[in-house]
Motif scaffolding. Sequence first.
Motif, PDB file in Angstrom:
ATOM      1  N   ARG A  10       0.835  -1.203   0.000  1.00  0.00           N
ATOM      2  CA  ARG A  10       0.000   0.000   0.000  1.00  0.00           C
ATOM      3  C   ARG A  10       0.873   1.259   0.000  1.00  0.00           C
ATOM      4  O   ARG A  10       0.594   2.215  -0.729  1.00  0.00           O
ATOM      5  N   ALA A  31      -5.019   5.334 -13.004  1.00  0.00           N
ATOM      6  CA  ALA A  31      -4.714   4.252 -12.070  1.00  0.00           C
ATOM      7  C   ALA A  31      -3.716   3.285 -12.696  1.00  0.00           C
ATOM      8  O   ALA A  31      -2.833   2.748 -12.012  1.00  0.00           O
ATOM      9  N   ARG A  43      -4.941  -4.860 -11.926  1.00  0.00           N
ATOM     10  CA  ARG A  43      -5.890  -5.573 -11.064  1.00  0.00           C
ATOM     11  C   ARG A  43      -5.394  -5.621  -9.624  1.00  0.00           C
ATOM     12  O   ARG A  43      -6.195  -5.621  -8.689  1.00  0.00           O
ATOM     13  N   TYR A  46      -6.298  -2.344  -7.910  1.00  0.00           N
ATOM     14  CA  TYR A  46      -7.694  -2.248  -7.487  1.00  0.00           C
ATOM     15  C   TYR A  46      -8.023  -3.174  -6.315  1.00  0.00           C
ATOM     16  O   TYR A  46      -9.101  -3.053  -5.737  1.00  0.00           O
ATOM     17  N   ARG A  47      -7.124  -4.054  -5.977  1.00  0.00           N
ATOM     18  CA  ARG A  47      -7.319  -4.837  -4.750  1.00  0.00           C
ATOM     19  C   ARG A  47      -7.100  -3.958  -3.515  1.00  0.00           C
ATOM     20  O   ARG A  47      -7.634  -4.236  -2.449  1.00  0.00           O
ATOM     21  N   TYR A  48      -6.288  -2.926  -3.692  1.00  0.00           N
ATOM     22  CA  TYR A  48      -5.933  -2.063  -2.562  1.00  0.00           C
ATOM     23  C   TYR A  48      -6.713  -0.751  -2.548  1.00  0.00           C
ATOM     24  O   TYR A  48      -7.019  -0.231  -1.467  1.00  0.00           O
ATOM     25  N   PHE A  49      -7.002  -0.215  -3.729  1.00  0.00           N
ATOM     26  CA  PHE A  49      -7.650   1.089  -3.799  1.00  0.00           C
ATOM     27  C   PHE A  49      -8.735   1.090  -4.868  1.00  0.00           C
ATOM     28  O   PHE A  49      -8.547   0.535  -5.949  1.00  0.00           O
ATOM     29  N   ALA A  50      -9.837   1.750  -4.550  1.00  0.00           N
ATOM     30  CA  ALA A  50     -10.949   1.800  -5.495  1.00  0.00           C
ATOM     31  C   ALA A  50     -10.728   2.864  -6.563  1.00  0.00           C
ATOM     32  O   ALA A  50     -11.231   2.736  -7.686  1.00  0.00           O
ATOM     33  N   THR A  51      -9.979   3.927  -6.215  1.00  0.00           N
ATOM     34  CA  THR A  51      -9.751   5.021  -7.160  1.00  0.00           C
ATOM     35  C   THR A  51      -8.294   5.473  -7.068  1.00  0.00           C
ATOM     36  O   THR A  51      -7.598   5.162  -6.097  1.00  0.00           O
ATOM     37  N   LYS A  52      -7.881   6.243  -8.050  1.00  0.00           N
ATOM     38  CA  LYS A  52      -6.507   6.757  -8.030  1.00  0.00           C
ATOM     39  C   LYS A  52      -6.314   7.741  -6.878  1.00  0.00           C
ATOM     40  O   LYS A  52      -5.230   7.822  -6.297  1.00  0.00           O
ATOM     41  N   GLU A  54      -7.685   7.630  -3.903  1.00  0.00           N
ATOM     42  CA  GLU A  54      -7.524   6.905  -2.641  1.00  0.00           C
ATOM     43  C   GLU A  54      -6.105   6.374  -2.468  1.00  0.00           C
ATOM     44  O   GLU A  54      -5.688   6.057  -1.349  1.00  0.00           O
TER      45      GLU A  54
END
Length: 241
Positions: A10, A31, A43, A46-52, A54
């Motif tokens: 992260r 992203a 992919r 997107y496991r860690y963050f929903a948007t750039k 975030e």
Amino acid sequence: MTERRKAETRTEIARAAAALFVRQGLRATRAEDIAQAAGIAPRTFYRYFATKEEAVAPLYATGAQRWAEAVRSAPAHLTVPQALEHAVHHTLTPGLGVSTASWEWVRTLIRLAGTSPALRKVWAEVCQQSDQNLAEILTTRLSSTTAVNGGVGGDGIREAEAGEAADERAGRTDVAVRPAPPAPDTPDLRFAAAVAGAAVRVAVESWAATTSPPTGPQGPAALALRNLGSLRGFGWGDGQG
């Protein structure tokens, strides 16, 4: 994957995102660009963050957590206002908490939060969580102060010393020290934490809006200390303004 490795990933993603935001701007960064810079697949991103937006939350959170933990680790004999000032010195002074170069990143990321609703939401959520953490820390500090001082008058010290003398006269050396019960998490304490958090947050945001260096009379530490100084007489929950 261990929790430690997840946290490291992260942070790596967050640093890659921040570097791109600073270098080419938020709007021009996708992203997928962040994933490539972090050396991971989209992919995985997107496991860690929903948007750039975030993706930089861990960096915001690290700064907020560093400030709160500095309040926690401040010498126990300090009053709450003194502990807050101690924390400001140790986290907002370049070279102690964050390097001078890193402060320029901070400036850019906070400026971006002012221009992007999505990034502003991330910043606001981190600040809200920081206020909650600070309220818990103040609760702990006040519990410790009560245990040591028995209140502002210091009756607790005299009572403890009298009890210890009685135990010595009775030949008791195995008496356990009972910790004081935690101070209640009251609305006043939460308000005090929010006020302290706002004093520091406004200082950092005000500095970020300028071109002033991170050191000197217009730096974040100086502004935060000025804000806290203007609150002299405020009831911080320990009876000491």
